[in-house]
Design an enzyme around this catalytic site. Structure first.
Site, PDB file in Angstrom:
ATOM      1  N   ARG A  56       4.775  -2.920  10.746  1.00 42.97           N
ATOM      2  CA  ARG A  56       3.815  -2.167   9.936  1.00 42.97           C
ATOM      3  C   ARG A  56       2.505  -1.934  10.687  1.00 42.97           C
ATOM      4  O   ARG A  56       1.854  -0.903  10.515  1.00 42.97           O
ATOM      5  CB  ARG A  56       3.562  -2.934   8.625  1.00 42.97           C
ATOM      6  CG  ARG A  56       2.738  -2.178   7.574  1.00 42.97           C
ATOM      7  CD  ARG A  56       2.746  -2.965   6.263  1.00 42.97           C
ATOM      8  NE  ARG A  56       2.154  -2.260   5.136  1.00 42.97           N
ATOM      9  CZ  ARG A  56       0.940  -2.517   4.646  1.00 42.97           C
ATOM     10  NH1 ARG A  56       0.203  -3.454   5.185  1.00 42.97           N
ATOM     11  NH2 ARG A  56       0.483  -1.838   3.625  1.00 42.97           N
TER      12      ARG A  56
ATOM     13  N   ILE B 146      -1.830   3.677   3.316  1.00 47.53           N
ATOM     14  CA  ILE B 146      -0.453   3.214   3.472  1.00 47.53           C
ATOM     15  C   ILE B 146      -0.247   2.218   2.327  1.00 47.53           C
ATOM     16  O   ILE B 146      -1.078   1.351   2.100  1.00 47.53           O
ATOM     17  CB  ILE B 146      -0.249   2.593   4.876  1.00 47.53           C
ATOM     18  CG1 ILE B 146       1.103   1.938   5.074  1.00 47.53           C
ATOM     19  CG2 ILE B 146      -1.314   1.609   5.244  1.00 47.53           C
ATOM     20  CD1 ILE B 146       1.332   1.519   6.549  1.00 47.53           C
ATOM     21  N   SER B 147       0.828   2.380   1.560  1.00 49.90           N
ATOM     22  CA  SER B 147       1.007   1.593   0.338  1.00 49.90           C
ATOM     23  C   SER B 147       1.167   0.101   0.632  1.00 49.90           C
ATOM     24  O   SER B 147       1.585  -0.294   1.725  1.00 49.90           O
ATOM     25  CB  SER B 147       2.245   2.068  -0.425  1.00 49.90           C
ATOM     26  OG  SER B 147       2.176   3.453  -0.664  1.00 49.90           O
ATOM     27  N   GLN B 148       0.865  -0.696  -0.386  1.00 45.98           N
ATOM     28  CA  GLN B 148       1.101  -2.141  -0.362  1.00 45.98           C
ATOM     29  C   GLN B 148       2.586  -2.393  -0.016  1.00 45.98           C
ATOM     30  O   GLN B 148       3.458  -1.697  -0.522  1.00 45.98           O
ATOM     31  CB  GLN B 148       0.772  -2.622  -1.778  1.00 45.98           C
ATOM     32  CG  GLN B 148       0.933  -4.072  -2.072  1.00 45.98           C
ATOM     33  CD  GLN B 148       0.833  -4.307  -3.585  1.00 45.98           C
ATOM     34  OE1 GLN B 148       0.814  -3.356  -4.385  1.00 45.98           O
ATOM     35  NE2 GLN B 148       0.770  -5.549  -3.967  1.00 45.98           N
ATOM     36  N   PRO B 149       2.877  -3.380   0.831  1.00 39.06           N
ATOM     37  CA  PRO B 149       4.267  -3.614   1.235  1.00 39.06           C
ATOM     38  C   PRO B 149       5.236  -3.761   0.057  1.00 39.06           C
ATOM     39  O   PRO B 149       6.355  -3.212   0.093  1.00 39.06           O
ATOM     40  CB  PRO B 149       4.187  -4.919   2.036  1.00 39.06           C
ATOM     41  CG  PRO B 149       2.787  -4.957   2.568  1.00 39.06           C
ATOM     42  CD  PRO B 149       1.927  -4.275   1.549  1.00 39.06           C
TER      43      PRO B 149
END
Ligand code: SAH
Length: 220
Positions: free
Chosen positions: A38, A64-67
């Site tokens: 990431r 970038i979205s939360q994992p």
């Protein structure tokens, strides 16, 4: 001590504590989240937090979205490996990289040319060859390459865009956040031989979808 953990180790911990612990079970999704770096999709000044439980800036006010959200949306598509998938909202390219390992072909669409270019570069560096990044308004989908067995929208729509529902193959699944700045619901649509079924999955918070079926600046 965090500083002494390698990115690989941080990523294993991310999957154990943020993703598996919250109930994501699909072994293919878990494995790919363990592998894809990431941090290589964000600026090096943010690397310290690359595997933290949070969204991160990609530039142009986008994130970038939360994992966990990446894992949740991906697992809702039930990918087996032979699908053609569309992602609306390329951003960093991280979500597209995850999808690239789980489907045959990925089309991803971004409105900012610079973000698209950076995503292309990051994907190429990782040797990903089955993702095509297009610069266009994805709120109307990408009809040329459909129908899709899976569609992910990673920006919040005011309502589910009809063209996306129409570009789903029968049995295909569409996952998208629907709502406004105050909050959205993650919706899962499945195309049936006749019509569609929809489930609401969870409250979420995304940046706005722009374009024809997206939010106008003054309304968001
Ligand atoms: N999936 C991304 C995060 C996306 S953030 C990742 O893994 O990093 C949402 C992205 O959607 C932003 O980059 C934004 O520019 C883009 N976007 C917003 N409206 C769009 C539209 N109509 N078509 C294509 N991209 C759009």
């Amino acid at each position: 001590m965090e500083e002494n953990l390698t990115f690989y180790e941080l990523r294993q911990r991310m999957v154990d504590e943020q993703i598996q612990a919250r109930g994501i079970r699909d072994p293919r999704v878990l494995e790919v989240m363990r592998q894809v770096p990431r941090h290589l999709f964000i600026a090096s000044e943010y690397w310290e937090g690359a595997y933290a439980d949070t969204p991160l800036p990609t530039g142009y006010g986008q994130t970038i979205s939360q994992p966990y959200i990446v894992a949740l949306m991906t697992s809702l598509l039930h990918l087996q490996g032979d699908e053609t998938v569309l992602e609306v909202g390329t951003g960093s390219g991280y979500q597209a990289a995850i999808l690239s390992h789980l489907a045959r072909r990925v089309y991803t669409v971004e409105v900012y040319p610079d973000l698209a270019e950076r995503a292309r570069h990051a994907l190429a560096e990782l040797g990903v060859t089955n993702v095509q990044v297009h610069v266009t308004d994805g709120s109307t989908g990408l009809p040329e390459w459909g129908p899709y067995q899976g569609i992910l929208v990673t920006a919040a729509a005011p309502e589910t865009p009809m063209p996306l529902l129409e570009q789903l193959a029968v049995g295909g699944r569409l996952v998208l956040p629907v709502g406004n700045r105050q909050g959205q619901n993650l919706q899962l649509w499945e195309r049936r031989p006749v019509g569609w079924e929809m489930d609401e999955i969870a409250p979420v918070a995304f940046v706005p979808l722009r374009g024809k079926y997206g939010w106008k600046d003054e309304e968001w």
